[in-house]
Design a protein around this motif. Structure first.
Motif, PDB file in Angstrom:
ATOM      1  N   GLN A 545      -3.392  10.763  -5.559  1.00 14.66           N
ATOM      2  CA  GLN A 545      -3.545   9.675  -4.582  1.00 14.66           C
ATOM      3  C   GLN A 545      -2.180   9.200  -4.099  1.00 14.66           C
ATOM      4  N   GLN A 546      -1.230   9.110  -5.035  1.00  8.78           N
ATOM      5  CA  GLN A 546       0.109   8.633  -4.666  1.00  8.78           C
ATOM      6  C   GLN A 546       0.847   9.675  -3.829  1.00  8.78           C
ATOM      7  N   GLY A 549      -0.536   9.675  -0.443  1.00 11.20           N
ATOM      8  CA  GLY A 549      -0.341   8.390   0.233  1.00 11.20           C
ATOM      9  C   GLY A 549       1.102   8.061   0.513  1.00 11.20           C
TER      10      GLY A 549
END
Length: 552
Positions: A545-546, A549
């Motif tokens: 996710q990081q 993102g």
């Protein structure tokens, strides 16, 4: 765990096999030679890889599992100030499973090699190369500087070249040269892309570049960088049509070489796509994602059809070559998951990476055991006219081969299932801006690939594990077989009514003690991965996710 302790563990993880590789070339101390210097150096390999595995487990235990997206155990010191190249190491939820997998597979290969050293030159060189390969592999998954990544990525090529060329089977020289030429050519192109990114953005630091999320790189620069870096990584992945070095390399390599090539080296390409390409050049990745997905889908179908062709009777298909082509299909699912640019797809890709390392590593161990017993991996020679009857002649070996085959075809409840399913789920709903009809087509092709995979693996199981199990061997009772009947059915009719016995077959040794020790961890982890996927997905998801993102 204390940051300094974690930091020391990560440094030791890379330094120990490097030091062990150098030490393997030195004469063994007189008190540690055992039965001779050859045994001493093989024992040295088992000891060093065992210590490295213990360090990897300690690192995993001390890792803060509540913050898997954070880069932990970081070491960051200047190395070449003029070029701003730093020795930057760290571990997060993406790299930790790969570090543990690499340490585990190398230890199991060293243990297997201790009892079953492949024919070739001195064990001293074999152990030194095995440890150097481990050091380069672990460094590739731990470094956070683009130039260090390239150096680590290249470090593994030389030891693998010599393992194939000096300890391999028929055709080893040609296979080794194809391996080194393909991967070196891809690496040169990748280096140009890495230099472009570093010079245009002003840093080679992968963490800083991921946080920038391509802000300092123009759209054109990102396109060129993704194309160059992607080609180098795709050769190692291996992506169709850049895969043609792989079947030859696997077929010629010794058993431990095949296990490490499938279980570790193929993961470097897909890891690089997730760690470097997706977060550092997101616009370029978005542009090329449909093409990557298309190549991945073709690779899945192509690999499966090639395996079906090799598995049919009369094709003289080599079992090692068949499993190598199956890797092209399985890694196609990994590439498809990455191409979706979604957390679901990328998590599926990372899970499939680990599952493939465990299952295909086990398959290559088993095929190596078959070659030891039969002297060949040619399917037609193994199965003859009625099947090799492994269930009856060596039931534990036959059972393990059937287990590895159903795990490889993605049976629910085993590790192979989750990665492929999540990759297809990602293709069902790709990232914004990607053509959903196109990705639905790729998903359908991947689904067809799972059916073809089941078909060729079940054909292999039928031909190798099933078949007639003659009662007699060279005029006597087969070792371990009951005197009153065959392993596959009731007692034969009385003398005079029985059919003529089949051709005599040599007795087969079932699973030996050292084989049991080397294969059991892979079986256990394949089952655990299938029943408890959250153990890996809980680590990878926050980190993915990081990365997707832009560091947030």
């Amino acid at each position: 765990m204390n940051h300094t302790v974690l930091q020391s563990l990560l440094v030791a993880l890379i330094a120990l096999p490097l030091l062990g590789s150098a030490a393997a070339l030195l004469p063994a101390p007189p008190g540690l030679r055992g039965r001779g210097p050859d045994q001493a150096v093989l024992r040295h390999g088992v000891t060093v890889t065992g210590v490295v595995l213990a360090v990897a487990i300690a690192l995993a235990a001390g890792f803060d599992h509540d913050r898997p997206a954070a880069m932990q155990a970081q070491t960051d010191v200047s190395w070449i100030p003029a070029l701003d190249i730093r020795i930057h190491l760290g571990v997060d939820g993406v790299s930790l499973p790969l570090l543990v997998l690499t340490a585990l597979l190398t230890f199991l290969c060293a243990l297997y090699g201790y009892f079953n050293m492949p024919a070739g030159p001195s064990p001293k060189a074999f152990v030194a190369l095995l440890l150097l390969l481990e050091a380069g592999s672990l460094a590739t998954f731990a470094v956070l500087d683009l130039m260090l990544f390239f150096l680590s990525f290249e470090t593994v090529l030389i030891p693998m070249y010599f393992l194939i060329n000096r300890w391999g089977g028929a055709g080893r020289e040609r296979a080794a040269w194809r391996f080194i030429l393909y991967t070196l050519l891809g690496s040169v192109i990748m280096l140009l892309g890495l230099l472009l990114v570093g010079l245009k953005s002003g840093t080679f630091d992968m963490v800083a570049l991921a946080s920038d999320n391509g802000a300092k790189l123009s759209h054109t620069t990102q396109l060129i960088a993704v194309l160059a870096i992607g080609v180098g990584l795709a050769v190692k992945a291996p992506m169709w049509p850049l895969h043609s070095w792989l079947p030859d390399a696997h077929t010629a390599a010794p058993t431990v070489g095949s296990v490490l090539l499938a279980g570790v080296l193929l993961k470097m390409g897909t890891y690089g796509l997730v760690r470097i390409v997706l977060p550092i050049a997101p616009e370029g990745a978005h542009t090329f994602a449909p093409y990557l997905a298309a190549f991945a889908a073709v690779g899945i179908i192509y690999g499966s059809l090639a395996c079906l062709a090799l598995a049919r009777t009369g094709a003289k298909g080599d079992l090692k070559r068949l499993i190598a082509y199956s890797s092209v299909g399985h890694m196609g699912f990994v590439l498809l998951g990455i191409a979706t640019l979604t957390p679901t797809g990328v998590n599926g890709a990372l899970f499939a990476n680990i599952a493939h390392g465990l299952i295909t590593g086990l398959l290559f161990f088993l095929v190596g055991a078959l070659k030891d017993r039969f002297g060949t991996t040619d399917l037609d020679q193994l199965s003859g006219t009625g099947g090799a009857a492994l269930y009856g002649r060596a039931p534990r070996l036959g059972g393990l081969l059937a287990f590895a085959a159903v795990a490889s075809l993605g049976l629910p409840g085993l590790a192979g299932f989750w990665g492929e399913m999540l990759a297809m789920f990602g293709a069902f709903d790709p990232a914004d801006g990607l053509s959903r009809p196109a990705f639905l087509t790729f998903m359908a092709l991947a689904g067809l690939g799972t059916l073809l995979t089941a078909a060729y693996l079940l054909v292999v199981v039928r031909r190798v594990c099933m078949g007639e199990h003659p009662e007699t061997e060279m005029g006597g009772t087969l070792t371990g077989a009951p005197a009153h009947g065959t392993a596959g059915g009731p007692s034969e009719p009385a003398a005079g009514a029985a059919e003529a016995p089949g051709p005599p077959r040599p007795a087969l040794a079932d699973v030996r003690g050292y084989e049991f020790a080397a294969w059991t961890p892979l079986v256990v982890l394949t089952v655990l991965g299938g029943l408890w996927p959250a153990a890996i997905l809980g680590l990878t998801d926050p980190a993915v996710q990081q990365l997707l993102g832009g560091g947030h």
